[in-house]
Motif scaffolding. Sequence first.
Motif, PDB file in Angstrom:
ATOM      1  N   TRP A 201       0.841  -1.205   0.000  1.00  4.57           N
ATOM      2  CA  TRP A 201       0.000   0.000   0.000  1.00  4.57           C
ATOM      3  C   TRP A 201       0.878   1.257   0.000  1.00  4.57           C
ATOM      4  N   HIS A 205       1.300   4.176  -3.035  1.00  6.84           N
ATOM      5  CA  HIS A 205       0.873   5.555  -2.793  1.00  6.84           C
ATOM      6  C   HIS A 205       2.009   6.556  -2.662  1.00  6.84           C
TER       7      HIS A 205
ATOM      8  N   ARG B  57       2.896  11.362  -8.247  1.00  9.13           N
ATOM      9  CA  ARG B  57       1.471  11.668  -8.360  1.00  9.13           C
ATOM     10  C   ARG B  57       1.285  13.186  -8.503  1.00  9.13           C
TER      11      ARG B  57
END
Lengths: 209, 303
Positions: A201, A205, B57
């Motif tokens: 995870w 991320h 991101r």
Amino acid sequence: MMLAYKAWCETRVRFLVSAAALAWFCGLFVIFRPGVRDASKMAYAEFIDEKIYDGGIRLMFTVFVVVLGLGGLLQEQARGSAAFTLSLPVTRTRLIAVRAGVGLAEMGALALMPALVLVVLSPMVHERCPPLVLMLSAHWAANGAAIFSIAFLLSSVFGGPYAALAASMALLFAYALLVRQPMPIPLTPPFTMALVATSAWIAEHRDFS
Amino acid sequence: MSDVWAIDTDRLSKRYGTFDAVRAVDLKVARRGITGFLGRNGAGKSTTIKMLLGMIRPTSGAGRVIGRRIDDRAEHLEMRRRVAYVAEDKQTYAYMTVAQMIRFTRSFYADWRPDLERRLLDEYALPPTRRVKALSKGMRTKLALLLALARRPELLILDEPSEGLDPVSIEELLQTLVATAADGTTIFFSSHQIVEVERIADRVCILDQGRLVADVSLDYMRQEYRRITIGFAGEPPMAAFRVPGVEHVRASGRQIDVIASANAQAIVEEARRAAAVSVEVVPIGLRDLFLEKVQHGERDERP
């Protein structure tokens, strides 16, 4: 398959050195048993339980498992190869899962190393290797999985290998001081899976710049 | 956003704390051809590329690469099958040999071209049994190119591909990129080497302080962009040069320098009406355009 090969290439030196060291010290203890403190007063099975599967060799196994758990994308980032890995058509979760699988297999092989040495060397010292060694190795493997997953997770959090190593050792030392007993075996599979899933995870991320 | 673009971003931004690394970039890279991505060190080129490749991101904005959304994991995975990336340091796995690196990479791509792999291996004279850590930077670049090209990507993204290479290796690299583009692969490469970009690119995008300050075809630039130096007997009438096509006007004593992206003839006529005593019109190169853009940070419109 090739991801497993990559994970093996990255960890094989650590694994082979750890396996050789464990085999060496287990072998020395078996062959020079009379010279090991208090060992001559013990039955062979008791000697195996207390001197091979506990004490210094167990501590050595713990350190080797922590070292096996180190690595991953953050370390690849430091070496400059993370960009190549992340541009492959593979999810980060799969990268993490394969690396964890290979590492756990290596850890399992390390846990079996004393049993292997005992099976080979016991006849040489005119003893029979008791079936107990398989259970003791299984205990090592169960606890090793939990230790591995802690180092694995901390490697996903701390960038440098030394920071992850230090944090893992500090955490294990604190656990040993506070709890004073290994994690119950039924708890280790879900614990290991939870920590590996958390690592995946985190990898999914985080930014890799 | 449309599929005519190999890369198409909409106000793509990245912020680190209080620092805006990339600010609302609308990047459009057409399919086929070579697009250079110019900017000074720290302009945000690598951050933009890494956002396109999903390594970083975005803080805000959106983007598509080969029609796949960069913020959708499933689409992104599919995009990575069709896009090759050569990173700035060209680092692969130091512990593998060249042959192992090729075997490893090949396993991820169903459309790998063994014939092309063999040709490039011969052409680049890469020693198959040598470990990557023992390769020179030039050899590492060639290996990275081989791994990228042997799968025939639709889009090849390179981050500072010539960084650290000697002149001969740079020449070979540029020739490879031109040949690859001729085979139908879209090439998008970042650089701060203006000469290289001007030599091989069809189009150039300039990033400065995280902003896209120019996106222009080099053919258009050569045809239309002009530096017009105008001399006056007295004080230059600056207001007379606020006409369409004027990118920048700089006064120096009785002389003004006008950078025009279009309408050079109309500007010259304007100068004559304003009683100019001398007018000189010269084409401008990419270096002049780049310096103008990064020094003044003005937005350029797509011609």
